[in-house]
Design an enzyme around this catalytic site. Structure first.
Site, mmCIF file in Angstrom:
data_model
loop_
_atom_site.group_PDB
_atom_site.id
_atom_site.type_symbol
_atom_site.label_atom_id
_atom_site.label_comp_id
_atom_site.label_asym_id
_atom_site.label_seq_id
_atom_site.Cartn_x
_atom_site.Cartn_y
_atom_site.Cartn_z
ATOM 1 N N ALA A 75 0.971 -1.092 0.119
ATOM 2 C CA ALA A 75 -0.092 0.100 -0.083
ATOM 3 C C ALA A 75 1.105 1.347 -0.019
ATOM 4 O O ALA A 75 1.825 1.183 0.383
ATOM 5 C CB ALA A 75 -0.778 -0.093 1.416
ATOM 6 N N GLY A 129 0.815 -5.268 0.306
ATOM 7 C CA GLY A 129 -0.147 -5.324 -0.699
ATOM 8 C C GLY A 129 0.390 -6.054 -2.005
ATOM 9 O O GLY A 129 -0.390 -6.550 -2.763
ATOM 10 N N GLU A 132 0.334 -9.595 -1.378
ATOM 11 C CA GLU A 132 -1.149 -9.925 -1.420
ATOM 12 C C GLU A 132 -1.674 -9.953 -2.949
ATOM 13 O O GLU A 132 -2.623 -10.832 -3.469
ATOM 14 C CB GLU A 132 -2.282 -8.934 -0.562
ATOM 15 C CG GLU A 132 -1.845 -8.998 0.909
ATOM 16 C CD GLU A 132 -2.434 -8.077 1.766
ATOM 17 O OE1 GLU A 132 -2.392 -6.810 1.192
ATOM 18 O OE2 GLU A 132 -3.095 -8.185 2.763
ATOM 19 N N GLU A 152 3.101 -5.570 7.540
ATOM 20 C CA GLU A 152 2.289 -4.574 7.991
ATOM 21 C C GLU A 152 2.406 -4.516 9.610
ATOM 22 O O GLU A 152 2.275 -3.291 10.145
ATOM 23 C CB GLU A 152 0.830 -4.735 7.533
ATOM 24 C CG GLU A 152 0.333 -4.534 6.444
ATOM 25 C CD GLU A 152 0.599 -5.702 5.368
ATOM 26 O OE1 GLU A 152 1.491 -6.799 5.922
ATOM 27 O OE2 GLU A 152 0.410 -5.951 4.056
HETATM 28 N N1 COA Z 1 4.605 3.537 0.056
HETATM 29 C C1 COA Z 1 5.085 4.478 -0.083
HETATM 30 N N2 COA Z 1 6.277 4.878 -0.464
HETATM 31 C C2 COA Z 1 7.077 3.869 -0.245
HETATM 32 C C3 COA Z 1 6.507 2.599 0.106
HETATM 33 C C4 COA Z 1 5.374 2.321 0.207
HETATM 34 N N3 COA Z 1 4.955 1.141 0.536
HETATM 35 N N4 COA Z 1 7.880 1.733 0.092
HETATM 36 C C5 COA Z 1 8.918 2.429 -0.303
HETATM 37 N N5 COA Z 1 8.589 3.684 -0.524
HETATM 38 C C6 COA Z 1 9.280 4.883 -0.927
HETATM 39 C C7 COA Z 1 10.270 5.368 0.258
HETATM 40 O O1 COA Z 1 9.724 6.259 1.294
HETATM 41 C C8 COA Z 1 11.348 6.018 -0.589
HETATM 42 O O2 COA Z 1 10.970 7.230 -0.868
HETATM 43 P P1 COA Z 1 11.865 8.517 -0.952
HETATM 44 O O3 COA Z 1 12.830 8.054 -2.346
HETATM 45 O O4 COA Z 1 10.920 9.832 -1.305
HETATM 46 O O5 COA Z 1 12.761 8.464 -0.012
HETATM 47 C C9 COA Z 1 11.372 5.151 -1.911
HETATM 48 O O6 COA Z 1 10.079 4.624 -1.967
HETATM 49 C C10 COA Z 1 12.436 4.202 -2.052
HETATM 50 O O7 COA Z 1 12.424 3.365 -0.891
HETATM 51 P P2 COA Z 1 13.639 3.055 -0.294
HETATM 52 O O8 COA Z 1 13.339 2.311 1.180
HETATM 53 O O9 COA Z 1 14.656 4.324 -0.116
HETATM 54 O O10 COA Z 1 14.513 1.997 -1.252
HETATM 55 P P3 COA Z 1 15.083 0.713 -0.844
HETATM 56 O O11 COA Z 1 15.322 0.030 -2.313
HETATM 57 O O12 COA Z 1 16.053 0.673 0.202
HETATM 58 O O13 COA Z 1 13.783 -0.211 -0.295
HETATM 59 C C11 COA Z 1 11.595 -1.437 -0.227
HETATM 60 C C12 COA Z 1 12.707 -0.591 -1.101
HETATM 61 C C13 COA Z 1 10.489 -1.544 -0.855
HETATM 62 C C14 COA Z 1 12.063 -2.639 0.281
HETATM 63 C C15 COA Z 1 11.679 -0.533 1.218
HETATM 64 O O14 COA Z 1 11.207 0.646 0.779
HETATM 65 C C16 COA Z 1 10.285 -0.984 1.909
HETATM 66 O O15 COA Z 1 10.454 -1.719 2.695
HETATM 67 N N6 COA Z 1 9.080 -0.364 2.011
HETATM 68 C C17 COA Z 1 8.020 -0.658 2.756
HETATM 69 C C18 COA Z 1 7.174 -1.924 2.466
HETATM 70 C C19 COA Z 1 6.100 -1.964 3.510
HETATM 71 O O16 COA Z 1 6.257 -1.919 4.626
HETATM 72 N N7 COA Z 1 4.995 -2.138 2.925
HETATM 73 C C20 COA Z 1 3.710 -2.731 3.551
HETATM 74 C C21 COA Z 1 2.930 -1.380 3.356
HETATM 75 S S1 COA Z 1 1.319 -1.631 4.489
#
Ligand code: COA
Length: 278
Positions: A75, A129, A132, A152
């Site tokens: 999400a 998501g 999912e 989450e």
């Molecule tokens: N929603 C909104 N923004 C997100 C996001 C999400 N689910 N996941 C990542 N981003 C954004 C980060 O905030 C970052 O933004 P910025 O460039 O403005 O700082 C950008 O995407 C890149 O993320 P970053 O963490 O710097 O890259 P990474 O390659 O180190 O890691 C992920 C990528 C996807 C592994 C990591 O961002 C992550 O774990 N995201 C969250 C996943 C999560 O908790 N999902 C469940 C949601 S309920």
């Protein structure tokens, strides 16, 4: 694989989900929302619309994919709070959270209801998501570096796109609780071992492997495949007794499709495995 020829028309700006068509009636739904494919309400709305359109067009198989590094990061967390992360901090109100949840429910149900085999081609991470969405498909092809997870709980919330339901039905309640309670990521080998992934291939081969698998379904009996999918999916929703009755209904119905005439005639005339379905 052949280059896709895009069939979706951009609406306003660049579409957030692309619909591409490959040879052999295989459709590809590709998430197209920046680097991490965050599943915003807008992405989910487009996904819902395209999946519903696809249902009308009757593709023979559908592949759902993201980009090379991220299938989908879940999400869009910025939509969980008012003013992003800025102070004074305020979570989104329940009405907004309800809208986000409903968008997940509609879009992922539309994907799950596609009347043909569906395969998630998961390169990179599929989190929250994103996991999912992969679970809403019939099968998941992962790359060696793919990671799945339901993180989450680390945000102090719980999955809202099927993570407590489809995941538990697929891998069993204890393993689902392990993943949902801890928020930990599972690598490709573990995903394969617990049945979360069905195939693991080299990371850059994920889409081709999914398309290759999809092609085997595309050559199959489309009506019988749709009935078999519905018998399994809808049968699992009720008791065994209800499921068995549901199967009987679909079994009889399968004889009313052109596939049955083709398949049974071919067997009786030429032996097994020679039927060519329209
Ligand atoms: N929603 C909104 N923004 C997100 C996001 C999400 N689910 N996941 C990542 N981003 C954004 C980060 O905030 C970052 O933004 P910025 O460039 O403005 O700082 C950008 O995407 C890149 O993320 P970053 O963490 O710097 O890259 P990474 O390659 O180190 O890691 C992920 C990528 C996807 C592994 C990591 O961002 C992550 O774990 N995201 C969250 C996943 C999560 O908790 N999902 C469940 C949601 S309920």
């Amino acid at each position: 694989m052949s280059n896709p020829d895009a069939t979706s028309a951009p609406t306003d700006a660049e579409p957030l989900v692309l619909l591409e068509r490959h040879d052999g009636d295989i459709a590809v739904l590709r998430l197209n929302n920046g680097k991490v494919n965050a599943l915003s309400v807008e992405v989910l709305t487009q996904l819902d619309r395209l999946a519903s359109e696809l249902t009308e067009r009757s593709p023979r198989a559908v592949v759902v994919t993201g980009n090379a590094k991220v299938f989908a990061a879940g999400a869009d967390i910025t939509q969980f709070a008012e003013r992003g992360g800025e102070e004074p901090f305020a979570l989104s109100p329940p009405s907004r959270v309800g809208e986000i949840g409903s968008s997940f429910l509609r879009a992922l149900n539309a994907v799950a209801a596609l009347p043909c085999p569906t395969i998630a081609a998961v390169a990179g991470v599929a989190l929250g998501g994103g996991c999912e969405l992969a679970l809403a498909c019939d099968f998941r092809v992962a790359g060696t570096s793919t990671r799945f997870g339901q993180p989450e709980i680390l945000l102090g919330i719980i999955p809202g796109g099927g993570g407590t339901q489809r995941l538990a039905r697929l891998v069993g309640p204890a393993k689902a609780k392990d993943l949902v309670f801890s928020g930990r990521m599972v690598d490709a080998d573990e995903a394969l071992a617990i049945g979360l992934a069905d195939k693991v291939v080299e990371a850059d081969q994920v889409l081709d492997a999914a398309l290759e698998w999809a092609a085997t379904f595309a050559a199959g009996p489309r009506h019988a495949l749709a009935l078999a999918k519905s018998a399994i999916d809808e049968g699992l929703e009720g008791s065994l007794e209800e499921g068995l009755r549901f199967e009987q209904d679909r079994f009889v119905q399968s004889f009313t499709t052109p596939d049955a005439a083709t398949g049974v005639r071919s067997f009786l005339a030429e032996g097994p495995g020679k039927a060519v379905f329209d």
